[in-house]
Design a protein around this motif. Structure first.
Motif, PDB file in Angstrom:
ATOM      1  N   PRO A  95       0.828  -1.222   0.000  1.00  0.00           N
ATOM      2  CA  PRO A  95       0.000   0.000   0.000  1.00  0.00           C
ATOM      3  C   PRO A  95       0.854   1.260   0.000  1.00  0.00           C
ATOM      4  N   LEU A  96       0.420   2.232  -0.779  1.00  0.00           N
ATOM      5  CA  LEU A  96       1.146   3.495  -0.910  1.00  0.00           C
ATOM      6  C   LEU A  96       0.376   4.558  -0.139  1.00  0.00           C
ATOM      7  N   LEU A  97       1.040   5.205   0.817  1.00  0.00           N
ATOM      8  CA  LEU A  97       0.389   6.214   1.649  1.00  0.00           C
ATOM      9  C   LEU A  97       0.735   7.607   1.144  1.00  0.00           C
ATOM     10  N   SER A  98      -0.237   8.501   1.201  1.00  0.00           N
ATOM     11  CA  SER A  98       0.026   9.903   0.848  1.00  0.00           C
ATOM     12  C   SER A  98       0.919  10.525   1.907  1.00  0.00           C
ATOM     13  N   ASN A  99       1.920  11.276   1.453  1.00  0.00           N
ATOM     14  CA  ASN A  99       2.716  12.099   2.367  1.00  0.00           C
ATOM     15  C   ASN A  99       3.053  13.386   1.635  1.00  0.00           C
ATOM     16  N   GLY A 100       4.065  14.101   2.110  1.00  0.00           N
ATOM     17  CA  GLY A 100       4.370  15.399   1.509  1.00  0.00           C
ATOM     18  C   GLY A 100       4.694  15.326   0.030  1.00  0.00           C
ATOM     19  N   ARG A 101       5.440  14.284  -0.391  1.00  0.00           N
ATOM     20  CA  ARG A 101       5.853  14.195  -1.795  1.00  0.00           C
ATOM     21  C   ARG A 101       4.865  13.407  -2.637  1.00  0.00           C
ATOM     22  N   TYR A 160      10.676  20.893   3.284  1.00  0.00           N
ATOM     23  CA  TYR A 160      10.302  20.587   4.660  1.00  0.00           C
ATOM     24  C   TYR A 160       8.820  20.293   4.758  1.00  0.00           C
ATOM     25  N   GLN A 161       8.470  19.550   5.796  1.00  0.00           N
ATOM     26  CA  GLN A 161       7.085  19.248   6.108  1.00  0.00           C
ATOM     27  C   GLN A 161       7.007  18.847   7.574  1.00  0.00           C
ATOM     28  N   ARG A 162       5.782  18.778   8.088  1.00  0.00           N
ATOM     29  CA  ARG A 162       5.605  18.286   9.454  1.00  0.00           C
ATOM     30  C   ARG A 162       6.119  16.856   9.546  1.00  0.00           C
ATOM     31  N   ALA A 163       6.716  16.537  10.680  1.00  0.00           N
ATOM     32  CA  ALA A 163       7.294  15.200  10.840  1.00  0.00           C
ATOM     33  C   ALA A 163       6.244  14.173  11.227  1.00  0.00           C
ATOM     34  N   VAL A 164       5.120  14.608  11.806  1.00  0.00           N
ATOM     35  CA  VAL A 164       4.101  13.682  12.295  1.00  0.00           C
ATOM     36  C   VAL A 164       2.853  13.827  11.439  1.00  0.00           C
ATOM     37  N   GLY A 165       2.253  12.692  11.089  1.00  0.00           N
ATOM     38  CA  GLY A 165       1.036  12.706  10.268  1.00  0.00           C
ATOM     39  C   GLY A 165       1.293  12.056   8.926  1.00  0.00           C
ATOM     40  N   THR A 166       0.198  11.681   8.245  1.00  0.00           N
ATOM     41  CA  THR A 166       0.339  10.942   6.984  1.00  0.00           C
ATOM     42  C   THR A 166       0.005  11.780   5.765  1.00  0.00           C
ATOM     43  N   ASP A 167      -0.714  12.858   5.929  1.00  0.00           N
ATOM     44  CA  ASP A 167      -1.159  13.611   4.752  1.00  0.00           C
ATOM     45  C   ASP A 167      -0.627  15.043   4.802  1.00  0.00           C
ATOM     46  N   ASN A 168       0.654  15.185   5.173  1.00  0.00           N
ATOM     47  CA  ASN A 168       1.232  16.515   5.314  1.00  0.00           C
ATOM     48  C   ASN A 168       1.620  17.081   3.957  1.00  0.00           C
ATOM     49  N   VAL A 169       1.626  18.389   3.869  1.00  0.00           N
ATOM     50  CA  VAL A 169       2.041  19.086   2.650  1.00  0.00           C
ATOM     51  C   VAL A 169       3.536  19.363   2.729  1.00  0.00           C
ATOM     52  N   GLU A 170       4.245  19.066   1.634  1.00  0.00           N
ATOM     53  CA  GLU A 170       5.680  19.382   1.590  1.00  0.00           C
ATOM     54  C   GLU A 170       5.866  20.745   0.921  1.00  0.00           C
ATOM     55  N   TYR A 171       6.609  21.613   1.578  1.00  0.00           N
ATOM     56  CA  TYR A 171       6.927  22.931   1.046  1.00  0.00           C
ATOM     57  C   TYR A 171       8.358  22.918   0.524  1.00  0.00           C
ATOM     58  N   GLN A 172       8.668  23.838  -0.385  1.00  0.00           N
ATOM     59  CA  GLN A 172      10.035  23.910  -0.885  1.00  0.00           C
ATOM     60  C   GLN A 172      10.412  25.352  -1.189  1.00  0.00           C
ATOM     61  N   PHE A 173      11.693  25.648  -0.964  1.00  0.00           N
ATOM     62  CA  PHE A 173      12.249  26.952  -1.256  1.00  0.00           C
ATOM     63  C   PHE A 173      13.376  26.785  -2.267  1.00  0.00           C
ATOM     64  N   ALA A 174      13.439  27.679  -3.244  1.00  0.00           N
ATOM     65  CA  ALA A 174      14.599  27.743  -4.125  1.00  0.00           C
ATOM     66  C   ALA A 174      15.634  28.662  -3.486  1.00  0.00           C
ATOM     67  N   VAL A 175      16.901  28.226  -3.500  1.00  0.00           N
ATOM     68  CA  VAL A 175      17.973  28.966  -2.832  1.00  0.00           C
ATOM     69  C   VAL A 175      19.102  29.185  -3.833  1.00  0.00           C
ATOM     70  N   ASN A 176      19.696  30.379  -3.811  1.00  0.00           N
ATOM     71  CA  ASN A 176      20.771  30.711  -4.739  1.00  0.00           C
ATOM     72  C   ASN A 176      21.989  29.822  -4.508  1.00  0.00           C
ATOM     73  N   GLY A 215      -8.202  10.253  -8.403  1.00  0.00           N
ATOM     74  CA  GLY A 215      -7.583   8.939  -8.455  1.00  0.00           C
ATOM     75  C   GLY A 215      -6.179   8.956  -9.004  1.00  0.00           C
ATOM     76  N   SER A 216      -5.748  10.086  -9.589  1.00  0.00           N
ATOM     77  CA  SER A 216      -4.398  10.177 -10.144  1.00  0.00           C
ATOM     78  C   SER A 216      -3.375  10.207  -9.019  1.00  0.00           C
ATOM     79  N   LEU A 217      -2.182   9.702  -9.332  1.00  0.00           N
ATOM     80  CA  LEU A 217      -1.066   9.663  -8.377  1.00  0.00           C
ATOM     81  C   LEU A 217      -0.003  10.649  -8.840  1.00  0.00           C
ATOM     82  N   VAL A 218       0.432  11.536  -7.935  1.00  0.00           N
ATOM     83  CA  VAL A 218       1.473  12.511  -8.249  1.00  0.00           C
ATOM     84  C   VAL A 218       2.627  12.325  -7.271  1.00  0.00           C
ATOM     85  N   ILE A 219       3.837  12.179  -7.815  1.00  0.00           N
ATOM     86  CA  ILE A 219       5.042  12.024  -6.989  1.00  0.00           C
ATOM     87  C   ILE A 219       5.971  13.183  -7.313  1.00  0.00           C
ATOM     88  N   ASN A 220       6.229  14.030  -6.329  1.00  0.00           N
ATOM     89  CA  ASN A 220       7.134  15.164  -6.495  1.00  0.00           C
ATOM     90  C   ASN A 220       8.526  14.797  -6.002  1.00  0.00           C
TER      91      ASN A 220
END
Length: 750
Positions: free
Chosen positions: A139-145, A230-246, A152-157
């Motif tokens: 089974p594949l669980l949703s997480n930040g990525r 980064y994302q919250r460390a606890v939980g299964t359906d957390n949103v992953e955020y990202q920053f672009a850095v020089n 029903g579509s699956l997206v992997i970042n």
């Protein structure tokens, strides 16, 4: 309704709602009566034609020999009395249950590391099947990525090597399952940077973390930027955020985090070829903060001289740390300046205030504290203590009044009052309270019922819970519950608090807060001596919509800000003109989102093409060497516009003649002085010079003149002439001496 008159058409056996499994037969019955015999027809309620494979049995009933999903729908039987406009109808729904089937299967794909993979999977069936995903059978669980979307579509970042494998889309309903499989291959190019090293994170405050890292060990010089995730460390359906850095930065302050919350961070390096592996992850907890909300109060009285205060601890997302203590403030409504405060431990959820005055309106509020300090107190909640002289028949207030606030409802629970044997039931009131309303206004004085939006809602004495619905999110409400008997209403238990706020995010999860990454594969190409084409591609990944790009350029190596120019392009290329010929320029491009600009990418360099020199050689100096020769010195042109391959020297004793009548000498481009021989003595000569690139010759310099020297005797008898004379005289003397010797010897012999 009224009975039909004799002879009116009636339906005596109406069709019934029917459910069958696909492949089974279905019959919809419809019998009508009239004189003469009515004519029966069938239509679909949705206006679609009835399928051609549907059969009419016995002129009235409908038979579907092999039901399929497309047969589902509402069928209408219409009975017409012949030669009249009289008709009646009856309808029934046919529901065809069907096994799930995959109508659009996911496709096998290959993706580079750190890009995004999307598997589309659509399924049909009745009931509508639920779609879930497996990876390599697990089974594949949703997480930040990894996100399974509502479609029903699956997206992997931020794909990594560990994401390679087989993905199965499973559609399931009560009849069975269907499955489709696709493979994800992850491509890794040679020469990519290795993962960033030594990622560390330090909590600076309750909402800010400083993340730092070291550059990768391999191919570090090719890096154009980093992305911090980064994302919250606890939980299964957390949103992953990202920053672009020089690319010249190895630390970043991440802000707007939740207090007292664990977050996991990692870093990815990017070169023009693609992304590195992800760095090792690190988990850090933000510091505690004061609670952002106070507990919600309930008040009731057991005797005329007390108020029982109960509350629910604030939830973790509002407490911002461990609650260490509570502070309860109270005073009478008329002595608002004489506030009494009591502190209790963080594990307590109730306290009784004693030694109060009967039949007085008190107001009470509460604040919660963490190790950092107290948060804002609750709204003042008012409560009237019972009257000492009138207790015999008056029911006490319900006890343990608790309210669980939801977004659009309040779930109210309570226990009966102490003298519950006397009560007939309960009355519930509520109203929305504007926070700007003065807390000194007392709905407890006078005709209090008129001040409540809703109430009384009468409830039986056995009821101990009730849910108020259709409320507005994030609003302040006041609830009053009283028990009543056959004589009068009892004393109130009151509660004041807010419904939950509506989520800020829409259906789609929050996206990257940081700026977009710079474009990739930036390439500069010389177009002419004054223009350069610059081309690039959209960054490999971005969750920010890029609206345009900014190009920064300047002559290479110059740090003068006044020479830096910026252009904006909505396309992925731009022709930059107005440049100097054969000049080295440096370019960098940034991506621009709506209201947010990304960092500039790595610098690319390019020369413009050469051109003819636009200035002549400079600092032309002439110096006579002797009556017949002149020394010529010069410096390169100020604007050579290319590599000088040849210098042109023109000279003439008559400066009025055209250029083609002047004598031309050429010298190689790396020579800056020469001697001109074969001139006439004591003569004024005029010189001018030009320079030449592979494209052609530039302008000539201004004319300069020089006077050759006048001849002297030493110029006429040069050293060779003198040497010849001396040699000739010596030879002549030797001949005379020889002759004399010969004459002397011959005279001796005689």
């Amino acid at each position: 309704g009224s009975q039909p008159a004799a002879g009116d058409v009636t339906i005596v056996a109406a069709p019934e709602n029917t459910t069958v499994v696909a492949g089974e037969s279905a019959v919809l019955e419809c019998m009508a009566a009239a004189n003469p015999t009515p004519f029966v027809s069938w239509i679909r309620q949705d206006g679609k034609p009835v399928s051609t494979d549907v059969i009419v049995l016995g002129r009235t009933n409908l038979l579907i020999p092999s039901s399929q999903p497309h047969h589902s729908g509402v069928y209408v039987c219409r009975a017409n009395k012949p030669q009249t406009r009289q008709f009646v109808t009856a309808a029934a729904e046919l529901r065809v249950l069907a096994l799930p089937s995959i109508s659009q299967a996911p496709e096998t794909i290959s993706r580079t590391r750190a890009s995004t993979a999307r598997f589309v999977c659509r399924a049909e069936g009745e009931p509508a099947p639920a779609v879930h995903w497996l990876k390599n059978g697990q089974p594949l669980l949703s997480n930040g990525r990894v996100k399974v979307q509502s479609s029903g579509s699956l997206v992997i970042n931020q794909i990594g090597l560990e994401d390679a494998g087989y993905y199965q889309c499973v559609a399931e309903n009560s009849l069975g399952t269907a499955c489709a499989t696709a493979k994800l291959a992850v491509i890794v190019r040679e020469g990519l940077p290795s993962a960033p090293k030594r990622v560390s994170a330090v909590s600076l405050s309750s909402t800010t973390v400083l993340v730092s890292w070291e550059r990768p060990e391999h191919n570090s010089e090719q890096i154009i930027g980093f992305s911090l995730h980064y994302q919250r460390a606890v939980g299964t359906d957390n949103v992953e955020y990202q920053f672009a850095v020089n690319n010249d930065t190895t630390e970043l302050q991440v802000k707007d985090l939740e207090p007292n919350t664990n977050y996991v961070f990692y870093v990815v390096a990017y070169s023009q070829l693609g992304a590195s592996r992800t760095s090792s992850s690190i988990i850090v907890q933000t510091l505690e903060d004061v609670p952002s909300a106070a507990p919600q109060l309930s008040l009731s009285s057991m005797t005329p001289g007390d108020i029982r205060v109960t509350w629910l601890p604030p939830p973790p997302e509002l407490s911002h740390g461990k609650i260490t203590k509570y502070k309860i403030d109270y005073c009478t409504l008329k002595e608002a300046d004489q506030v009494t405060s009591i502190e209790v431990g963080g594990n307590e959820t109730q306290i009784t205030l004693y030694s109060l005055h009967p039949n007085k309106v008190y107001k009470v509020r509460i604040a919660a504290s963490t190790s950092v300090g107290y948060g804002a107190p609750s709204e003042w909640t008012q409560h009237r203590t019972p009257d000492r002289d009138n207790q015999t028949h008056v029911p006490f207030a319900p006890t343990e009044l608790k309210v669980r606030a939801k977004m659009e409802s309040l779930l109210i629970t309570w226990q009966p009052p102490a003298n519950h044997a006397q009560i007939s039931g309960y009355k519930l009131y509520y109203r929305e309270v504007g926070t700007e309303e003065s807390s000194d206004e007392s709905p407890l004085d006078g005709a209090e019922d008129e001040s409540w939006d809703v109430g009384p809602i009468k409830l039986k004495k056995k009821v101990k819970q009730y849910e108020l619905t259709r409320l507005a999110p994030g609003k302040l409400y006041e609830v009053k519950l009283v028990a009543f008997n056959k004589h009068e209403d009892g004393y109130a238990a009151v509660w004041k608090g807010k419904t939950e706020k509506a989520p800020v995010t829409a259906v789609d999860p929050p996206v990257q807060k940081g700026p977009p990454l710079p474009p990739v594969q930036v390439y500069a190409e010389s177009n002419s001596s004054t223009s350069i084409w610059l081309r690039w591609k959209k960054p490999d990944f971005t969750t920010v919509k890029i609206v345009n790009y900014t190009v920064r350029f300047s002559p290479w190596g110059l740090k003068n800000a006044s020479l830096v120019t910026y252009y904006t392009s909505s396309d992925e290329d731009i022709l930059i003109s107005g440049l100097k010929p054969y000049t080295r320029y440096e370019f960098a491009v940034q991506s621009n989102g709506v209201g947010i600009d990304g960092p500039f990418g790595s610098v690319v360099e390019r020369f413009t093409l050469p051109d003819r020199p636009s200035t002549p050689p400079s600092d032309l100096r002439l110096q006579p060497l002797n009556p017949y020769a002149v020394q010529v010195h010069w410096c390169p042109p100020a604007e050579p516009n290319g590599i000088i391959v040849e210098y042109l020297i023109l000279y003439n004793a008559n400066n009025t003649q055209p250029d083609d009548m002047w004598t031309l000498l050429t010298r190689e481009g790396n020579i800056f002085s020469t001697e001109v021989h074969g001139l006439e003595s004591d003569t004024r000569y005029y010189f001018k010079m030009g320079a030449k690139t592979v494209v052609g010759s530039g302008p000539y310099s201004n004319v300069k003149d020089v006077h050759t020297l006048r001849e002297k005797l030493s110029d006429v008898l040069d050293i060779h002439s003198v040497t010849g004379i001396i040699v000739g005289v010596c030879l002549g003397l030797l001949c005379i001496l020889f002759c004399m010797c010969a004459s002397f010897r011959s005279s001796k012999h005689r």
